[in-house]
Design an enzyme around this catalytic site. Structure first.
Site, PDB file in Angstrom:
ATOM      1  N   LEU A  43      11.080 116.406-132.356  1.00  0.00           N
ATOM      2  CA  LEU A  43      12.430 116.153-132.834  1.00  0.00           C
ATOM      3  C   LEU A  43      13.404 117.121-132.181  1.00  0.00           C
ATOM      4  CD1 LEU A  43      11.276 115.749-136.502  1.00  0.00           C
ATOM      5  CD2 LEU A  43      12.200 113.914-135.110  1.00  0.00           C
TER       6      LEU A  43
ATOM      7  N   LYS B 202       7.084 129.820-126.628  1.00  0.00           N
ATOM      8  CA  LYS B 202       7.967 128.849-125.993  1.00  0.00           C
ATOM      9  C   LYS B 202       9.382 129.425-125.835  1.00  0.00           C
ATOM     10  CE  LYS B 202       9.876 125.078-124.495  1.00  0.00           C
ATOM     11  NZ  LYS B 202       9.918 123.794-125.154  1.00  0.00           N
TER      12      LYS B 202
ATOM     13  N   LYS C  73      20.349 124.742-126.563  1.00  0.00           N
ATOM     14  CA  LYS C  73      19.754 124.913-127.892  1.00  0.00           C
ATOM     15  C   LYS C  73      18.607 125.907-127.850  1.00  0.00           C
ATOM     16  CE  LYS C  73      16.359 122.760-129.185  1.00  0.00           C
ATOM     17  NZ  LYS C  73      15.269 121.816-129.471  1.00  0.00           N
TER      18      LYS C  73
END
Length: 1430
Positions: A68, A178, A253
């Site tokens: 998502l 990550k 983001k």
């Protein structure tokens, strides 16, 4: 990822999917079924099911994988999953949730705890690395955060989608890894972009530089796999227009998450602020938004591109002369219209023509043309019969006087009626005399001299401000009459004599005696020399006209005598301003005035004296800039402010008959783009063409004022609607008999039926209940005439051969029971059928289906479409499975050639085929229309039928259905029916693609009916029409005559309505009155719906549309469309606090205007725009920001929020994000930023950048936050750039010119346009430009990889091409204003020049590409794509 998962899990397992975009899931299933028919036939299952909700996915699954966009999405999905207890798991193992989203670790742990608390299973984080490329290839790296006992269940699942699974630790560890990785990636991507840019600017080849870095210590993923320079890595997004990769918004983001995580744990980051600024700027940039994050490489000074999409249509100069043949009159105009009389020749001049005059040399049987340009180039031209073009005869040098001021009333060129001299009035207080006759020389000596012009003599004269002038008739020595204005604004008339000595050489200039007047009316503006006898001049003022005579003695000087004729004054019935004239005969003149009226003026003469003057109003024409009498009653009216016309003068009313109209959209005062016709689809975009755009221009002035709809494309003229019918699938035109020379039968196919219509010779149409055995109860796939007066029909159930005369069925063929014909094609001899998509059947029409052939392909090679050309012994088949087309020999059904067309898009399959001849003398062409809107074309070798010269273009988002349309020359055009219909045709040896002005077309067919010859039938979703189609692309102009000056326009796409600001000028009782209005015009009917009259002496200055809050008496406010109008007052004596108004209008449901709020302002409201829901108004010297608020439930108010003081008068404002760019009439561009006030301080508009040069602006637009395009009153274009990354504050404040070119026309409006960038497009369209000459230009920026190539090509062509007069391109296009003159355009490519590469012969083309990085064919392809832009 989902595709790889489905392919690698056992066939018995089911993949259950869900997405908020339902269409995306359906498309995935359809594409997977087409590309991977793993379960046998297409009708069987493929092991994929679509769930209605995420919860359904979980309840039916053992393992659930989520990916998502952000934290809020992950939390929302799992709230829905856990809102109530889940159904028990059918498996003995507990459910497992693998979240591959990139979110912050804390939120991931929070969701994991919620899953654990609800006893729903185990939740782990497994973000990925590798991007879209890795996802497609199945080479992702998963960074797993999970308890060790779960690894044996999780790792096999992830390995189905990736190459590596890195176990980083417990819950949240994968996300921690990550974010650390992506922080490094964000920074290294910027560093790689900068390093590549540095090396390239230092002269290194990009590929060599990348290889060096990747073999050295600088190697990283951004340099090797995702290199940001286009062309370095073919698989990288940069080489695909930066599409298809890891989006800028996602990187922004991830970077934000990494920065937040660092702050949470106290990790120090040094580069995060600058990196964040870069990605925020990219996301705010419209051209970068949605692209791969490696688009950072594109932040640089782009090269500019300019091309005309609508050439100038204004006509200021026109001339009749015998240029081509001794006794053949022709009309020469300083413009290039289409369809004028009979266009014989057009020529491009590198200069704006300011003078046209005819000369007849003694040694020439034809006239020569004298031409002057705005850069003071002057030359004579003759006609070269061998080359069929202009030939230079004489070029005048050194006429520029840098110490003098250019003539305020424009340049004038006069020729003595006796052909002795020519005068040039270029500068005030100076006239240049050029002898035309050199009578003392012999003919041989004159011919040897090479010209008929003597040496020019420049003479100073005391008359400075000359309104107009003319040589007098019958003078012993050349004498010119001057109508001039002195320093006291008094209008005078004097003459000057230019004397020659006994050898015929110019001797001196002296005062004339025949005409001298100091008592003329101040309004006198026009002077007409009267033929001798009686001689003299006609003078025209606003209220009267006067004949002023002169007499001459035998000795030569003029003088008045007591017995000579006196002046005659004639009062005009109505005041007017005369501006142009033409002589019909010795004593009859035509005069045009400012208001478009045409008068006939006749002199009554007796005994060589004028007795009276008669004036007759003949009628109205557009305001005439030039009047040319052509003879036989025909008059050419050339206009700058209205349409030009060819009219015939009649003795009876109406005395003016319009024979031909030349549409003119000049001057363009304002324009708006109503529709861009964007053909961009999801994941792809087409090569933009301005032909898709519909531009609405404010054109003309005063009574010639109009609103014009301008659209370039192939025109479709509707002849009539045959029927209002829905559900049409295809149409076919037939002839009922071989003896019939015209089509008279129309077959219309629907989903479950066929209808037939018959046309008679008069165009009457009747529907037939039956037709020669046609099956009308099912859909028709093919209907065509064949040999022997027969017809063929093919449906899903069979094929029939019928006799057209008797109506009997000759032969019938049906597939085996249970099978259907899914595709078909036929020519006069053979029909080819696809049976169930698996078998090809060929029926021989010549043997009445007695002989047939078949070939089976099986389920793995399903047939998608077929075609059989009319002359070649082949058929072509398109296949589903491998997206290929194959050419088959019809005799053996063996494959001759195969081309696979799948270029990575699994939805791209051939859906329509056509073989036809487009170009004379060239092989036939195969067109292949794909399901995704791409159309390929191949050349077919007529000997071995092999395919070559593959090319492609995107025509739309949907598949195109192809239909051939015959042309008169035995060739064909191709009508491509899709969401953006196009015509494909041959022109100048090339294949051309052009938009068709026919929206919502379903299908077409040629229909050459007797009543409608050369027509086509067009089916739309609602009706069936018969139309005529143009053979090539032209500009189509639709006109709404307003008969007022349309000064401003704004368009509301929501209301489908235009807002117009108009100015009306009328003369009543000898007084001119000016009024102004705001009007609404309906888009569909193109007619006014309401008018709002402004106050007396108030004019419309600006208009904009806005989505503002609507009135509400209870509940939240909705928004609605409004128009905002800014005005100014003409009366300087008016209250200084009321110099203009700002008015906000609401449009009611019945399209009427409602005044919601208005305020008085202290300066004229020159410009308006919207800024983050606020209104920004540019007043005289001040920019003001207003909020729009409701003080009461029903009454809004405008409240001043912030101001910015300017240098002088604003010309344009342009808003981007948080910045407002303002163009000052003298001080160029400044950029202000809106900043909220802190601690109770007011909001401010703070200047952050400025162009520190004097620049007389005429228009401006902000292309980006840091890039601006502006024009000046001298006709220059300049691109300004703000270096937001400058080292010092001064660097960041300074706007610098990065591109400059001289357009040579005054620009009134520049409007930014937004188009989806094409991965193959060479130029990115950025703006439209409208000029006072009626031209519309496309401005764009050139992609890096072709920048140097196009600049080098332009440089070579500029040296190769000279226009008449030996005018050079570089001098013509170089920046020039009163303070600076450059030698050539700067970082600007002129598309008009570059496209002329296609006009050269092959030898010259080869010469021009010498030393370039591309060969002839590649350059031709590039130039052809550039031409398609407009």
């Amino acid at each position: 990822m989902a595709k790889n998962l489905r392919l690698k899990i056992p066939p018995s397992d089911t993949l259950i999917i869900n997405d908020v975009n339902v269409e995306a899931t359906r498309r995935f299933v359809d594409e997977f079924r087409i590309a991977n028919p793993i379960a046998g036939t297409l009708d069987e299952g493929i092991g994929i099911e679509i769930a209605k909700s995420p919860r359904e996915v979980v309840e039916r699954s053992e393992a659930t994988i989520t990916m998502l966009p952000g934290t809020q999405h992950v939390k929302a999905v799992f709230r829905g999953i856990l809102e109530s207890p889940l159904l028990p798991n059918a498996s003995s193992q507990p459910r497992i949730f693998i979240d591959c989203s990139t979110i912050d670790p804390a939120s991931s742990i929070q969701v994991a705890n919620s899953v654990h608390s609800a006893r729903a299973g185990s939740f782990v984080d497994a973000p990925v690395s590798g991007g879209v490329v890795g996802a497609k290839a199945g080479t992702l790296t998963f960074m797993l955060g999970a308890p060790t006992p779960l690894l044996e269940r999780i790792e096999p699942i992830l390995s189905l989608m990736g190459r590596k699974v890195m176990h980083c630790g417990g819950q949240g560890a994968g996300l921690a890894g990550k974010l650390a990785n992506n922080y490094l990636l964000a920074v290294s991507n910027i560093a790689t972009s900068e390093a590549m840019n540095l090396g390239i600017k230092l002269g290194l080849d990009p590929k060599v530089l990348a290889s060096l870095i990747n073999a050295s210590s600088g190697k990283c993923w951004s340099s090797e796999i995702n290199n940001p320079v286009p062309g370095v890595s073919e698989s990288a997004p940069a080489s695909k227009g930066y599409s298809g990769g890891f989006g800028v918004s996602l990187m922004k983001k991830d970077l934000k998450l990494a920065i937040s995580a660092a702050e949470m744990v106290g990790a120090k980051l040094l580069l995060h602020e600058r990196a964040q600024q870069v990605y925020e700027a990219l996301e705010a940039d419209e051209k970068c938004r949605g692209l791969d994050f490696s688009v950072t490489r594109s932040i640089h000074f782009e090269m500019a591109y300019l091309a005309p999409i609508h050439r100038p249509t204004s006509i200021r100069h026109a001339l009749k002369l015998q240029l081509r043949e001794p006794k053949e009159d022709c009309l020469v105009i300083a413009q290039n219209p289409d369809g004028l009389l009979e266009l014989q020749h057009s020529e491009t001049f590198y200069g704006k023509i300011t003078l046209l005059q005819k000369l007849r040399p003694l040694t020439s049987p034809t006239d020569h043309l004298f031409v002057g340009t705005d850069q003071f180039a002057h030359f004579t031209l003759s006609w070269d019969h061998k080359k069929m073009r202009f030939k230079n005869e004489y070029i005048l040098e050194d006429l520029v006087d840098n110490t003098a001021r250019a003539s305020a009333t424009g340049s004038r060129c006069l020729v003595d009626p006796d052909g002795r001299i020519m005068s040039l009035d270029l500068f005030e207080g100076r006239t240049t005399i050029i002898p035309l006759k050199q009578s003392r020389k012999s003919k041989k000596k004159r011919e040897a001299a090479g010209n008929e012009l003597g040496a020019p003599h420049t003479i100073r004269i005391p008359e400075l401000f000359v309104r107009t002038s003319a040589f007098l008739h019958g003078a012993a020595q050349p004498e010119v009459a001057l109508l001039w204005e002195d320093g006291h604004n008094k209008v005078n008339l004097t003459t000057r004599v230019f004397e020659f000595d006994g050898k015929g050489e110019f001797f001196r200039e002296s005062d004339g005696f025949g005409l001298s007047r100091t008592d003329l009316d101040a309004s006198t503006s026009l002077l007409i020399p009267v033929s001798h006898p009686p001689g003299g001049v006609l003078l025209f003022g606003e209220t009267s006209m006067e004949y002023s005579p002169y007499s001459s003695s035998p000795r030569g000087p003029r003088y008045f005598s007591a017995n000579s004729q006196r002046s005659i004054i004639k009062k005009l019935d109505n005041p007017t301003i005369s501006i142009s004239w033409a002589e019909i005969g010795p004593l009859f003149y035509l005069v045009g005035d400012e208001y478009g009226k045409l008068y006939g003026v006749t002199l009554d003469v007796a005994l060589d004296q004028v007795c009276d003057i008669s004036i007759e109003t003949l009628g109205e024409t557009p305001r005439a800039s030039a009047l040319v009498y052509l003879g036989d009653g025909y008059l050419f009216v050339g206009s700058h402010s209205g349409d030009s016309q060819l009219v015939r003068l009649r003795a009876k009313q109406p005395k003016i008959e319009v024979v031909q109209t030349l549409p003119n959209i000049a001057p363009i005062l304002d324009f708006t783009v109503m529709d861009m016709g964007d053909r961009a689809g999801e994941g792809q975009s087409n090569e933009y063409s301005s032909g898709q755009a519909r531009i609405i221009s404010c054109s003309g002035a005063h009574t010639d004022g109009s609103l014009r709809s301008v659209r370039s494309g192939v025109g479709l003229e509707e002849l009539g609607i045959l029927a209002e019918i829905t559900g049409i699938r295809d149409v076919y035109g037939l002839r009922s008999s071989v003896a019939n020379k015209f089509d008279d039968i129309l077959v219309v196919s629907f989903v479950d039926e066929t209808r037939v219509f018959r046309f008679d010779a008069h165009g009457d149409v009747d529907e037939m209940d039956s037709y020669i055995g046609f099956s009308l109860s099912e859909s028709t796939l093919v209907a065509t005439n064949v040999l022997g007066d027969r017809a063929v029909q093919v449906t899903n159930t069979g094929a029939w051969l019928m006799d057209s005369e008797s109506g009997t069925t000759i032969a019938e063929w049906r597939p085996a029971p249970g099978q259907k014909i899914t595709a078909a094609s036929a020519n006069e001899e053979q029909a080819i059928l696809s049976i169930g998509g698996e078998t090809l059947v060929v029926l021989d029409i010549r043997t009445e289906f007695a002989s047939s052939k078949s070939k089976s392909f099986g389920n793995d090679s399903q047939i998608a479409c077929v075609t059989v050309p009319p002359t070649l012994n082949i058929c072509v088949i398109g296949f589903w499975g491998n997206s290929a087309v194959s050419v088959f020999n019809l005799d053996t059904l063996d494959i001759v050639h195969t081309e696979e067309l799948n270029s990575g898009n699994e939805a791209s399959v051939p859906r329509s085929l056509l073989v036809t001849h487009l170009l004379p003398g060239q092989p036939p062409i195969l067109f292949v229309a794909m399901a995704d809107g791409v159309v390929y074309n191949f050349s077919i070798d007529p000997e071995d039928f092999s395919l070559s010269s593959k090319k492609s273009i995107v025509l739309g988002r949907q598949q195109a259905n192809l239909r051939g349309l015959p042309r008169d020359d035995g060739l064909f055009s191709v009508f491509a029916t899709c969401d953006h219909p196009s015509l494909i045709y041959g022109s100048e040896g090339r294949i051309m693609y052009s938009a068709v002005t026919a929206e919502k077309t379903i299908c077409v067919c040629p229909f050459d009916a007797e009543a409608f010859p050369g027509s086509i039938v067009v089916a739309t979703p609602h009706d069936l029409k018969i139309s005529l189609i143009d053979t090539e692309r032209t500009t189509h102009v639709r006109t709404l005559h307003v008969h007022e000056t349309v000064r401003r326009v704004a368009y509301s796409p929501v209301l489908k309505i235009f807002g117009l600001g108009t100015i009306q000028r009328t003369v009543k009782a000898g007084t001119e009155k000016v009024t102004s209005h705001f009007k609404l015009v309906d888009e569909v009917q193109f007619k006014p719906t309401d008018v709002w009259n402004l106050n007396e002496d108030e004019l419309v200055e600006s208009i904009t549309r806005a989505d503002l809050e609507a009135a509400s008496f209870n509940g939240p406010r909705s928004t609605a469309e409004h128009f905002i109008v800014g005005t100014c007052y003409l009366d300087d004596q008016n209250d200084q606090s009321k110099r203009g108004r700002i008015i906000v209008f609401e449009v009611t449901t019945d399209q009427k205007l409602k005044n919601l709020v208005e305020i008085d302002v202290k300066g004229a409201c020159r410009c308006l725009s919207m800024f983050n829901g606020k209104i920004v108004a540019a007043l005289t010297n001040t920019v003001v920001l207003y909020s729009y608020e409701y003080d009461t439930p029903s009454r809004p108010a405008l409240k001043k929020e912030a101001t910015y003081r300017m240098s002088s008068i604003p010309i344009a404002i342009s808003v981007t994000n948080n910045y407002i760019a303002v163009a000052d009439i003298m001080k160029s561009v400044s950029v202000v930023e809106y900043k909220l006030g802190k601690d109770g301080e007011p909001d401010v508009l703070q200047e952050v950048a400025r162009h520190f040069q004097v620049f007389w602006s005429s228009a401006m637009v902000a292309l980006e936050d840091d890039t601006f395009l502006q024009s000046d009153v001298a006709g220059n274009l300049m691109v300004l750039h703000r270096d937001v990354n400058g080292v010092t504050e001064d660097d960041r404040r300074m706007l610098k010119a990065t591109s400059e070119i001289r357009l040579g026309e005054l620009v009134n409006k520049i409007q930014k346009i937004a188009t989806a960038p094409s991965s193959e497009g060479i130029v990115v369209p950025r703006a439209f430009i409208g000029t006072t000459e009626g031209a519309i230009y496309l401005f764009g920026t050139i992609r890096d990889e072709k920048r140097d190539l196009l600049m080098s090509l332009q440089s070579k062509m500029a040296k190769k091409i000279l226009s008449p007069g030996n005018l050079q391109f570089n001098g013509y296009r170089a920046f020039r204003d009163p303070t600076r003159a450059e030698a050539e355009p700067y970082r600007f490519v002129d598309g008009d020049l570059v496209e002329r590469f296609l006009d050269f012969d092959p030898h010259t083309q080869q010469e021009l590409v010498g030393g370039l990085s591309a060969g002839v064919e590649e350059v031709k392809g590039i130039v052809e794509s550039l031409r398609r832009l407009h």
